[in-house]
Every structure is written in C-alpha cells, then in structure tokens.
Motif scaffolding. Sequence first.
Motif, PDB file in Angstrom:
ATOM      1  N   GLU A 143     -12.224  17.228  -9.070  1.00  0.00           N
ATOM      2  CA  GLU A 143     -11.312  16.285  -9.718  1.00  0.00           C
ATOM      3  C   GLU A 143     -12.021  15.507 -10.820  1.00  0.00           C
ATOM      4  N   LYS A 144     -13.262  15.110 -10.578  1.00  0.00           N
ATOM      5  CA  LYS A 144     -14.009  14.363 -11.591  1.00  0.00           C
ATOM      6  C   LYS A 144     -14.299  15.242 -12.816  1.00  0.00           C
ATOM      7  N   ALA A 145     -14.543  16.530 -12.589  1.00  0.00           N
ATOM      8  CA  ALA A 145     -14.744  17.446 -13.712  1.00  0.00           C
ATOM      9  C   ALA A 145     -13.473  17.550 -14.552  1.00  0.00           C
ATOM     10  N   GLU A 146     -12.319  17.581 -13.893  1.00  0.00           N
ATOM     11  CA  GLU A 146     -11.049  17.671 -14.616  1.00  0.00           C
ATOM     12  C   GLU A 146     -10.771  16.399 -15.412  1.00  0.00           C
ATOM     13  N   VAL A 147     -11.166  15.251 -14.861  1.00  0.00           N
ATOM     14  CA  VAL A 147     -10.995  13.991 -15.593  1.00  0.00           C
ATOM     15  C   VAL A 147     -11.880  13.977 -16.835  1.00  0.00           C
ATOM     16  N   TYR A 148     -13.084  14.524 -16.699  1.00  0.00           N
ATOM     17  CA  TYR A 148     -14.037  14.526 -17.815  1.00  0.00           C
ATOM     18  C   TYR A 148     -13.670  15.547 -18.891  1.00  0.00           C
ATOM     19  N   ARG A 149     -13.001  16.634 -18.505  1.00  0.00           N
ATOM     20  CA  ARG A 149     -12.752  17.744 -19.420  1.00  0.00           C
ATOM     21  C   ARG A 149     -12.144  17.311 -20.760  1.00  0.00           C
ATOM     22  N   PRO A 150     -11.064  16.493 -20.805  1.00  0.00           N
ATOM     23  CA  PRO A 150     -10.480  16.138 -22.113  1.00  0.00           C
ATOM     24  C   PRO A 150     -11.467  15.432 -23.034  1.00  0.00           C
ATOM     25  N   ASP A 151     -12.318  14.560 -22.501  1.00  0.00           N
ATOM     26  CA  ASP A 151     -13.308  13.889 -23.348  1.00  0.00           C
ATOM     27  C   ASP A 151     -14.366  14.870 -23.819  1.00  0.00           C
ATOM     28  N   ALA A 152     -14.722  15.840 -22.984  1.00  0.00           N
ATOM     29  CA  ALA A 152     -15.696  16.853 -23.393  1.00  0.00           C
ATOM     30  C   ALA A 152     -15.159  17.671 -24.564  1.00  0.00           C
ATOM     31  N   ASP A 166     -29.367  -4.645 -21.807  1.00  0.00           N
ATOM     32  CA  ASP A 166     -28.795  -3.602 -22.652  1.00  0.00           C
ATOM     33  C   ASP A 166     -28.565  -2.395 -21.744  1.00  0.00           C
ATOM     34  N   PRO A 167     -27.440  -2.379 -21.039  1.00  0.00           N
ATOM     35  CA  PRO A 167     -27.317  -1.476 -19.885  1.00  0.00           C
ATOM     36  C   PRO A 167     -27.148  -0.014 -20.267  1.00  0.00           C
ATOM     37  N   GLU A 168     -27.670   0.826 -19.405  1.00  0.00           N
ATOM     38  CA  GLU A 168     -27.377   2.251 -19.431  1.00  0.00           C
ATOM     39  C   GLU A 168     -26.378   2.458 -18.298  1.00  0.00           C
ATOM     40  N   TRP A 169     -25.106   2.361 -18.646  1.00  0.00           N
ATOM     41  CA  TRP A 169     -24.068   2.182 -17.636  1.00  0.00           C
ATOM     42  C   TRP A 169     -23.981   3.313 -16.623  1.00  0.00           C
ATOM     43  N   TYR A 170     -24.370   4.520 -17.002  1.00  0.00           N
ATOM     44  CA  TYR A 170     -24.231   5.624 -16.042  1.00  0.00           C
ATOM     45  C   TYR A 170     -25.116   5.408 -14.821  1.00  0.00           C
ATOM     46  N   LEU A 171     -26.217   4.626 -14.986  1.00  0.00           N
ATOM     47  CA  LEU A 171     -27.086   4.351 -13.843  1.00  0.00           C
ATOM     48  C   LEU A 171     -26.361   3.542 -12.772  1.00  0.00           C
ATOM     49  N   TRP A 172     -25.323   2.814 -13.168  1.00  0.00           N
ATOM     50  CA  TRP A 172     -24.562   2.019 -12.200  1.00  0.00           C
ATOM     51  C   TRP A 172     -23.179   2.620 -11.971  1.00  0.00           C
ATOM     52  N   GLU A 173     -22.451   2.854 -13.054  1.00  0.00           N
ATOM     53  CA  GLU A 173     -21.094   3.378 -12.883  1.00  0.00           C
ATOM     54  C   GLU A 173     -21.114   4.848 -12.477  1.00  0.00           C
ATOM     55  N   GLY A 174     -22.019   5.639 -13.034  1.00  0.00           N
ATOM     56  CA  GLY A 174     -22.126   7.028 -12.623  1.00  0.00           C
ATOM     57  C   GLY A 174     -22.549   7.144 -11.165  1.00  0.00           C
ATOM     58  N   LEU A 175     -23.529   6.320 -10.766  1.00  0.00           N
ATOM     59  CA  LEU A 175     -23.981   6.340  -9.375  1.00  0.00           C
ATOM     60  C   LEU A 175     -22.890   5.843  -8.433  1.00  0.00           C
ATOM     61  N   TRP A 231     -17.549   2.305 -23.170  1.00  0.00           N
ATOM     62  CA  TRP A 231     -18.526   2.418 -22.080  1.00  0.00           C
ATOM     63  C   TRP A 231     -17.876   2.788 -20.751  1.00  0.00           C
ATOM     64  N   HIS A 232     -16.593   2.529 -20.640  1.00  0.00           N
ATOM     65  CA  HIS A 232     -15.905   2.778 -19.376  1.00  0.00           C
ATOM     66  C   HIS A 232     -15.348   4.187 -19.278  1.00  0.00           C
ATOM     67  N   ASP A 233     -15.586   5.023 -20.270  1.00  0.00           N
ATOM     68  CA  ASP A 233     -14.887   6.306 -20.279  1.00  0.00           C
ATOM     69  C   ASP A 233     -15.546   7.326 -19.361  1.00  0.00           C
ATOM     70  N   SER A 234     -14.997   8.542 -19.377  1.00  0.00           N
ATOM     71  CA  SER A 234     -15.412   9.551 -18.403  1.00  0.00           C
ATOM     72  C   SER A 234     -16.822  10.067 -18.643  1.00  0.00           C
ATOM     73  N   LEU A 235     -17.386   9.890 -19.831  1.00  0.00           N
ATOM     74  CA  LEU A 235     -18.765  10.291 -20.038  1.00  0.00           C
ATOM     75  C   LEU A 235     -19.709   9.431 -19.203  1.00  0.00           C
ATOM     76  N   ILE A 236     -19.321   8.172 -18.966  1.00  0.00           N
ATOM     77  CA  ILE A 236     -20.152   7.278 -18.167  1.00  0.00           C
ATOM     78  C   ILE A 236     -19.854   7.469 -16.685  1.00  0.00           C
ATOM     79  N   TYR A 237     -18.596   7.455 -16.317  1.00  0.00           N
ATOM     80  CA  TYR A 237     -18.217   7.509 -14.902  1.00  0.00           C
ATOM     81  C   TYR A 237     -18.300   8.934 -14.344  1.00  0.00           C
ATOM     82  N   GLU A 238     -17.409   9.812 -14.818  1.00  0.00           N
ATOM     83  CA  GLU A 238     -17.309  11.136 -14.204  1.00  0.00           C
ATOM     84  C   GLU A 238     -18.498  12.031 -14.555  1.00  0.00           C
TER      85      GLU A 238
END
Length: 559
Positions: free
Chosen positions: A309-318, A276-285, A336-343
């Motif tokens: 650049e990553k902050a700008e990608v995350y901004r619309p989802d925020a 039951d993954p906490e994806w940011y531990l892998w995709e965020g890292l 799970w693939h969105d910017s809250l997990i990755y950026e």
Amino acid sequence: MVLSPFDRTLTARMTYSLYPGFPGLGGEVEFDLGEPFEVTDVRGPDGSVPWRRDGETLHVRLPAPGATDDRPVTVTIIYKGRVEPAPEGKGHLDYLGAEGIYLRPDSGWYPQPEGNRALRGVLTVSVPDWWAAAASGRLVGLSASDDSRSFSWAVDPPAELYLAAGPYRTAVLTTARGVTLRTFFYPLGAEHAAAYLREAERMLDFFSEAFGPYPYPNLTLVEVSRFYFGGLSARSLILLDKTSLYDPETEAGPRELLAHEISHQWWGEVVPVREDPEWYLWEGLATYSEALYGEARDGHAELVRQMREKAEVYRPDAVRHPGWSIREANVRTEDWHDSLIYEKGAWVFHMLRFLLGDEVFAGLLRSFALDYAGRQPSSADLARLIAEAARKSPNRAYLESYIARWVDGTETVDFCLKEVAAARRNNGGVVLEFVLEDAGGGSFPQVEVCVTCRDGSTFTFLTRGQGRHSVDLPGRPVRIEIDPAFKVLDLRRGNNLYHGVGGLFVSEETLGRVGLCLAAGLALAAAGLLHRVRRRRAGPVPPAGHRTLVDGSEGRMLT
C-alpha cells in the motif's frame, strides 16, 4: 493560565527561573511571544521591570545575580490575547472555541526564551468545569471550584509545550510496565477510549522491546477537532483528529495512525529532530514502525499489505517527480510531508532490513534509538551504523553506499526475467534457467524469486546479483514471481510475474497487452459485423444522385 472558550481568550501568568549563566542576565533577556498576545506587565524579583515589545520579540531587562549567588533570577510575564480560528491550510494547528483548543509552540502561545522552546516546570491550566485540559508532561494536580477546574502538568525533562483542552471525558489505564495511559476524548469518541488504551499498551510493549524502554511515566491521547493532520506527537502527548477516531482494535487506519504517532515518542522525542531536519529519519521511520507493529500484531501478511500500500501511495510522486531524491524533497519545505519522506522513507528502512537480515536490522534500529538518544542524528550517522552492521554481509559494498543511493540519489529498481527456459532432466526433475535483469539501471544486489510448479508446490529462493541463474525443481514450473513478499521497491510490477504459456513464459504485462490487442481486434470485428448486418437490413444502396422516398419510389435529388 485561564482559557475562556466563548470569547476565545487566553490569560496567563508565566514565571521563569533563570539560573546564572543564562544569556542576557544583567542586561536584556529576549523571549518570543506571538503577536496576538498583549503583554500587560513583566515582574522581576523586586517588582515590575523595564520591558519593550518588538514584533514577536519581548525584551526584558533583568538584574544580574550576585557574584556568589547561585540562586535563579525569577521573571513573571503577564499577558492575554485572543486565539482566532486559523485559516484553512497546511500547518495551521491553533484554535480556541466552543469545540476546544489546541496550541503548539509555533503559535507563540507562551513566552519562549530566545533560541530555547524546551522548558522544565509545571503548567497549570484553568478551564470551565465541563472541560478538561491536557498538555505535554504528566498530570500532577487536579482541583475544582464552583465553575472551573484546574489541571497541572509537570514537564521534566525539558520539552516544548503543547496544549489541548475541551469538553472531554477522560479514562485511565496503568500498564503492566507502570506507564499511566489517559484518554481525553469528546463524548462521542469516548466509546472507543477503552480500545485505544488497550491498543496503546500493546504498542508501547512492542516498541519498548524493539527500540528500547519507553522513558516517560505516562502517555496521554487527546481527540481534537478542526485538525489539519491526522495526528501529532509531542512529549508524552498525542493529538488525534476526531475524523480519524474509530476503534483501533478493528479498524486498520486508526491503528496505523496510532502506531505512527506512538513511535514518534522514540523517533522525535528520544531521538530528537534536528534544527535542519532530515525528515525521513523520523517520519520515514515512524511510517515503517506502523508496518513493524502490524507484522507483530497480525503476521507477515499484514507487513506485505502495508508495504504494498505504501508503494502505491508513493507511485504517483515517483512518476510526477522522477528526478527527485528524498533529500530533494526534504529541502522543499512545502513538500516535506509528501510520500518521498513518509512512504519512500519507510521503504528505505524496509529494503535495508532485507539486505541486512531481520536480526541485524533489529539491532541497528535499537542502536540508533539508544546511541543517539538526545543527540539529533543525521543521515551520515545512520550511514555509519549501516556500514558497521554490514561488515559481515555479502551486500557490504552496496550497503556502504546505501544512503547515497536511496536518500541522496534517485536509484530505482525494475526487475525482470529474460531467456526463461525449463528442461526436464533424466531423473524426472526440471532445471529452470533464466536471466535476471534490472531494467531500472540500478544494481540492487538481491531479490527473492518464487516458482510455482504444475502440482501446486511453491519454492522461494534468493538470487544474488543480475545475470544467469538456474534452479532444480521437482516438477514443471507454471508460474514465476519476482519479489513476491514486496521486499524491494519495484514500482513496475507487471514484469515481475510470469506465466507458462505453451512452453513459453510470458510476463503479466505482456499478457495484458496481448489481452488488449485481442479485445481491440474483437471489438473491430464486432463493429464490422454489425455494419454488414445493418447494410443487409437496409437493402441495396441507391445509385448516387438518387434518394428513396417514403413510398419506395425513386426520384432525382434536387441541386
């Protein structure tokens, strides 16, 4: 296994050795196999054995080993099927055709013992003689006949099986650390093979120093078509979409993608993904690993560029989901693939580095990789590591609740300055005073402030906590910037930069609003002036009820 691209068929004979204690021996052993694949026979040690199919579950009845027999029981499953092009959409990673094939475990292309996709052994794939086949593991055999070639890949330690094949040209490089790197690229992409091999070696060197030694003897890079994702990383195998395949030594995008996928050899393989993954531990890292490699390769300015650049990608989802935490996004599996997990996930680690300091943070990352190798860690495990690393930190109290704030919660940062004043001292210096506030309502414990003086000199200092601060300067300040190096996820940057205007300090945001007001005023003035000019050119306005005729005479309007 035999692949026939023109009729899109896969024919396979998979033999498994099941050791005493394997669930179901002496009764029914269950395997998962995709429904498009038809089982034609199942054989045990002494010939065909009873079996039945229930959807994707294959039930096989096998004898139990003798009481004193520690030898494995073998079972061979013979099956075939067509691999149709998957419909467009998220997560469809299966295709077989003239362009090639790529298959992941989720497609059920090989029988998977119930509850265990990871296998140890050798996979031999036969393809047309103009094709090549790559899979998880390391290449241990290559043979050729009149019209086909066979590639044998050994998987050890156990891993899930990924497969890619197509009309590839191959290249190979052995690194100074003894790792065999290979590329399987289409003819057009093959011109970039040497650059990918060189860049991959540099990445392996960097990540091995940062996270611990690369544990596998090889790494294979494969170009694929009709790929939904930009890339995918499996055990010692990386798939790269052909639309993203450009020279990684000169193009930032392909380089960042390659760094992301190679870092998954640690964040996903060495440190496995949970059920039951906490994806940011892998995709965020992995997303932050792109920036770490960029910094090591091209300097601190590259780190700042990527994090900005990553902050700008995350901004619309925020803005779109202000109440969502990383954990909230994690449980919404379609997102799970969105910017809250990755950026944002990358920013969680970037800010943690700022709060701990570079050296302590580097030690934490290495401990996370080494201590949890093969252990499927959780956020709670990371929180314990953070608490241990923060024992001597002035930010200890904040760091002890860091995961609760930034992963489980929705903390935001919005730094701004109030009551800014500069006064000259008797010695000719200047004291700058200001009040630092977090308009986001959080309590982020520190931030850097950079001051530029009239003579062009700059001074950067660390402020701890909100409230009143003062700093001595050699000259009059003309510019003040909060967090100039993008070390804090502050999405409202207009109130981070202040300019000295007539003895006052005005934020960039305020100057922008003033500029808009001035522009609007000028536009209105211009419109009024234009209107007056037009009226003057048109002559006097005729009385009501009259109209001017073409010859200039007047006449009463008809009603």
